[in-house]
Design a protein around this motif. Structure first.
Motif, mmCIF file in Angstrom:
data_model
loop_
_atom_site.group_PDB
_atom_site.id
_atom_site.type_symbol
_atom_site.label_atom_id
_atom_site.label_comp_id
_atom_site.label_asym_id
_atom_site.label_seq_id
_atom_site.Cartn_x
_atom_site.Cartn_y
_atom_site.Cartn_z
ATOM 1 N N ILE A 160 11.399 10.335 -13.844
ATOM 2 C CA ILE A 160 11.889 10.365 -15.238
ATOM 3 C C ILE A 160 11.859 11.785 -15.802
ATOM 4 O O ILE A 160 12.695 12.166 -16.619
ATOM 5 N N PHE A 161 10.883 12.600 -15.355
ATOM 6 C CA PHE A 161 10.754 13.957 -15.917
ATOM 7 C C PHE A 161 12.000 14.808 -15.645
ATOM 8 O O PHE A 161 12.402 15.597 -16.489
ATOM 9 N N GLU A 162 12.585 14.634 -14.457
ATOM 10 C CA GLU A 162 13.806 15.401 -14.144
ATOM 11 C C GLU A 162 14.906 15.086 -15.149
ATOM 12 O O GLU A 162 15.659 15.951 -15.563
ATOM 13 N N LEU A 213 0.233 17.117 -16.780
ATOM 14 C CA LEU A 213 -0.967 16.268 -16.689
ATOM 15 C C LEU A 213 -0.730 15.018 -15.842
ATOM 16 O O LEU A 213 -1.631 14.545 -15.157
ATOM 17 N N VAL A 214 0.469 14.497 -15.892
ATOM 18 C CA VAL A 214 0.773 13.286 -15.126
ATOM 19 C C VAL A 214 1.003 13.641 -13.659
ATOM 20 O O VAL A 214 0.537 12.953 -12.755
ATOM 21 N N GLY A 215 1.695 14.729 -13.424
ATOM 22 C CA GLY A 215 1.988 15.133 -12.051
ATOM 23 C C GLY A 215 2.981 14.189 -11.388
ATOM 24 O O GLY A 215 3.752 13.503 -12.058
ATOM 25 N N GLN A 216 2.915 14.124 -10.068
ATOM 26 C CA GLN A 216 3.882 13.314 -9.311
ATOM 27 C C GLN A 216 3.381 11.881 -9.135
ATOM 28 O O GLN A 216 3.265 11.388 -8.016
ATOM 29 N N GLU A 217 3.020 11.245 -10.214
ATOM 30 C CA GLU A 217 2.481 9.881 -10.143
ATOM 31 C C GLU A 217 3.262 8.978 -11.087
ATOM 32 O O GLU A 217 3.730 9.438 -12.118
ATOM 33 N N SER A 224 0.815 -1.219 0.000
ATOM 34 C CA SER A 224 0.000 0.000 0.000
ATOM 35 C C SER A 224 0.848 1.268 0.000
ATOM 36 O O SER A 224 0.348 2.364 -0.238
ATOM 37 N N ALA A 225 2.149 1.145 0.271
ATOM 38 C CA ALA A 225 3.017 2.333 0.245
ATOM 39 C C ALA A 225 3.432 2.684 -1.178
ATOM 40 O O ALA A 225 3.983 3.745 -1.436
ATOM 41 N N ILE A 226 3.154 1.791 -2.125
ATOM 42 C CA ILE A 226 3.565 2.036 -3.514
ATOM 43 C C ILE A 226 2.454 2.791 -4.248
ATOM 44 O O ILE A 226 1.315 2.319 -4.285
ATOM 45 N N PRO A 227 2.749 3.973 -4.798
ATOM 46 C CA PRO A 227 1.690 4.728 -5.481
ATOM 47 C C PRO A 227 1.105 3.958 -6.667
ATOM 48 O O PRO A 227 1.822 3.230 -7.356
ATOM 49 N N ILE A 228 -0.184 4.129 -6.866
ATOM 50 C CA ILE A 228 -0.887 3.380 -7.924
ATOM 51 C C ILE A 228 -0.656 4.024 -9.292
ATOM 52 O O ILE A 228 -0.608 5.255 -9.403
ATOM 53 N N VAL A 229 -0.562 3.196 -10.324
ATOM 54 C CA VAL A 229 -0.496 3.701 -11.699
ATOM 55 C C VAL A 229 -1.931 3.889 -12.187
ATOM 56 O O VAL A 229 -2.713 2.938 -12.189
ATOM 57 N N ARG A 230 -2.279 5.111 -12.572
ATOM 58 C CA ARG A 230 -3.659 5.371 -13.033
ATOM 59 C C ARG A 230 -3.696 5.814 -14.492
ATOM 60 O O ARG A 230 -4.709 5.725 -15.155
ATOM 61 N N LYS A 231 -2.589 6.385 -14.956
ATOM 62 C CA LYS A 231 -2.618 7.039 -16.269
ATOM 63 C C LYS A 231 -1.744 6.317 -17.295
ATOM 64 O O LYS A 231 -0.646 5.878 -16.976
#
Ligand code: G1P
Length: 298
Positions: free
Chosen positions: A223-225, A125-129, A4-11
């Motif tokens: 990856i964005f950085e 649009l993706v943000g910090q996800e 549950s500590a791993i952020p979910i992929v939604r996009k």
């Protein structure tokens, strides 16, 4: 098990701004993503893979001349009315399913500066996800959708995941190629490795392995950085592979050798092979098509 500590992929992001020059003149006035494989445009196979993998939030990166992609996934009142009036309920269902399927946002890539540049355009649009990237050209026929196979690895590790496949030496310079370290984890659908380094479109003699990147990525937002500072690389383009090299030095990235049959529909022969193989698998067409093929003097 899902941590549950791993952020979910939604996009899921589809870079679709490419010019499609390999398919001219067919792509002079229509996007390559809309060329049909049997009776569905290429990009719809990717979109269905996303839905079948449990995601329904899509970002398409398009450009000039790509309006028909938006129209395809939109509601078509005129067409629906005509089909309704004619009592063509089966076709009406097919047409409605396309627009009911998902939420899509569209972003324009104004200049064709490469895949890395395309991905950077969705940063806001993706943000910090974490997010997925699918290259629609790679149509992958699999019992478990390849994106789902990759999400299983992501959800267990929280690390970026790239789909890879063994390719012949003469074809290797068309791909990003990974240098891997073994990673002893047998929980997944296929062998999973840790990526040590990677090279975009190497000469065969410089390829670090025979494992090529295919068009499926799950990426952490870090990856964005790296994309921001990635200079132009192979082919004068800003390459996602080059940004991933930097990311691999900071955090683990996994390569998954997925289960499934990949078709490179961006290539004419690959496109034809995909058409034949997918048609043969269709319950409504396969039998008659097989019989027809048998009559050909090959
Ligand atoms: C892109 C990527 C490459 C990858 C390939 C997979 O290249 O840059 O690393 O191996 O997709 O299809 P392209 O085919 O856009 O030249």
């Amino acid at each position: 098990m899902i941590d549950s500590a791993i952020p979910i992929v939604r996009k899921a992001v589809f870079p679709a701004a490419g010019l499609g020059t390999r398919f001219l003149p067919a792509t002079k006035a229509q996007p390559k993503e809309m060329l049909p494989l049997v009776d569905k445009p290429i990009i719809q196979y990717g979109v269905e893979e996303v839905l079948e993998s449990g995601l329904d939030n899509i970002i398409m990166i398009t450009g000039r001349g790509k309006n028909s992609i938006e129209d395809h996934f939109d509601v078509s009142f005129e067409l629906e009315r005509i089909l309704e009036e004619k009592g063509k309920t089966d076709l009406l269902k097919v047409v409605r399913e396309i627009s009911d399927m998902l939420h899509i946002a569209y972003v324009r890539q104004k200049e064709a500066l490469g895949l890395g540049h395309a991905v950077l355009t969705v940063r806001e649009l993706v943000g910090q996800e974490p997010f997925a990237v699918l290259l629609a050209d790679d149509v992958i026929d699999a019992d478990t959708p390849v994106l789902r196979q990759m999400l299983d690895v992501y959800e267990a590790t929280g690390h970026s995941v790239i789909a890879v496949e063994q390719v012949k030496q003469e074809a290797i310079s068309s791909y990003g190629v990974v240098q891997i370290e073994p990673w002893d984890d047998k929980r997944f659908s296929g062998p999973v490795y840790r990526i040590h380094d990677m090279v975009e479109k190497p000469k065969p003699q410089h390829a670090p392995s025979d494992l090529a990147v295919v068009g499926r990525y799950i990426l952490t937002p870090a990856i964005f950085e790296f994309l921001e500072t990635t200079p132009r690389g192979a082919g004068g383009e800003i390459q996602l592979t080059d940004a991933l090299r930097g990311l691999a030095r900071r955090e683990p990235i996994h390569a998954l050798r997925f289960q499934g049959r990949r078709h490179d529909t961006g290539d004419k022969l690959g496109f034809l092979q995909a058409t034949v193989e997918l048609a043969l698998k269709r319950s409504d067409l396969g039998k008659a098509f097989r019989e027809y093929l048998k009559t050909l003097p090959l």
